[in-house]
Design an enzyme around this catalytic site. Structure first.
Site, PDB file in Angstrom:
ATOM      1  CD  GLU A  71     -95.284  53.124  75.916  1.00  0.00           C
ATOM      2  OE1 GLU A  71     -94.340  53.271  74.917  1.00  0.00           O
ATOM      3  OE2 GLU A  71     -95.260  52.283  76.685  1.00  0.00           O
ATOM      4  CG  HIS A  90     -96.193  48.062  77.263  1.00  0.00           C
ATOM      5  ND1 HIS A  90     -95.554  47.446  76.354  1.00  0.00           N
ATOM      6  CD2 HIS A  90     -95.509  49.274  77.421  1.00  0.00           C
ATOM      7  CE1 HIS A  90     -94.446  48.124  76.020  1.00  0.00           C
ATOM      8  NE2 HIS A  90     -94.428  49.403  76.576  1.00  0.00           N
ATOM      9  CG  HIS A  92     -90.372  47.910  78.378  1.00  0.00           C
ATOM     10  ND1 HIS A  92     -90.312  48.972  79.346  1.00  0.00           N
ATOM     11  CD2 HIS A  92     -90.902  47.931  77.398  1.00  0.00           C
ATOM     12  CE1 HIS A  92     -91.152  49.845  78.811  1.00  0.00           C
ATOM     13  NE2 HIS A  92     -91.480  49.355  77.605  1.00  0.00           N
ATOM     14  CE1 TYR A 118     -98.800  23.120  78.676  1.00  0.00           C
ATOM     15  CE2 TYR A 118     -96.329  22.885  78.289  1.00  0.00           C
ATOM     16  CZ  TYR A 118     -97.516  22.516  78.680  1.00  0.00           C
ATOM     17  OH  TYR A 118     -97.482  21.129  79.082  1.00  0.00           O
ATOM     18  CG  HIS A 159     -91.376  49.286  72.814  1.00  0.00           C
ATOM     19  ND1 HIS A 159     -91.905  50.439  72.517  1.00  0.00           N
ATOM     20  CD2 HIS A 159     -91.498  49.297  74.399  1.00  0.00           C
ATOM     21  CE1 HIS A 159     -92.470  50.968  73.448  1.00  0.00           C
ATOM     22  NE2 HIS A 159     -92.304  50.471  74.709  1.00  0.00           N
TER      23      HIS A 159
END
Length: 191
Positions: A71, A90, A92, A118, A159
């Site tokens: 990715e 990145h 999950h 926030y 995702h």
């Protein structure tokens, strides 16, 4: 890359793993230093990152022995927004991934309906990327269509989330705030 930056990348990776924001080898992180990008190698686990856990790229060419995360092109797209950006993360993580499976949007942004201020203060708007298979060119194309120079965080449908920051710390704080806000939104949805 400065030794401190490498140590900070490793610390952030381990902190995210230890705090259950990532599991196994399902996340990636990168740091941009001038014309070099250091990105977690394929199959790396945030829980045991070390100096050899990164692939080094220059002008999209791998100049180290390690293969970069599949990715990596998402990271490059976010770095291309502005030279001030230095770190992409990145993940999950559980709660934002839950919302990525529940929410739908025809716009470029989504609303978690988080009641605390926030998320807006620390992150700003959350961009939305329609689902395409992880690591696919279609996903990279979808992210490219969704990019807005005023947005630093993108929820990817079914995702997870990806953020870009001006420093390692900023990207880390955004990932943490997004997950906490997603958790709070989930808990509030139960009442």
């Amino acid at each position: 890359m400065k030794e401190k930056d490498l140590k900070d990348l490793i610390w952030v990776s381990k902190a995210l793993f230890d705090r259950n924001k990532v599991s196994g080898s399902t996340a990636n992180i990168s740091f941009k230093d001038k014309d070099l990008i250091y990105v977690s190698k394929t199959g790396s686990c945030f829980g045991n990152m070390n100096e050899d856990s990164f692939s080094v790229l220059k002008n999209d060419k791998v100049i180290s022995d390690n293969k970069p995360s599949k990715e990596y092109p998402m990271h490059k797209l976010l770095y291309d927004i502005d030279d001030k950006y230095k770190c992409v993360i990145h993940t999950h993580s559980t709660f934002i991934t839950y919302w990525s499976c529940i929410l739908e949007s025809e716009d470029k942004t989504i609303d978690l309906k988080c009641k605390t201020p926030y998320l807006k203060i620390k992150v700003g708007d959350l961009g939305w990327v329609k689902y395409k298979d992880p690591g696919s060119q279609e996903l990279f194309d979808e992210l490219k269509k969704s990019i807005d120079k005023n947005i630093k965080a993108y929820v990817m449908e079914n995702h997870g989330v990806i953020v870009v920051g001006e420093s390692i710390e900023e990207a880390f704080y955004m990932i943490e705030e997004i997950e906490e806000s997603a958790k709070n939104a989930f808990l509030l949805s139960l009442k």
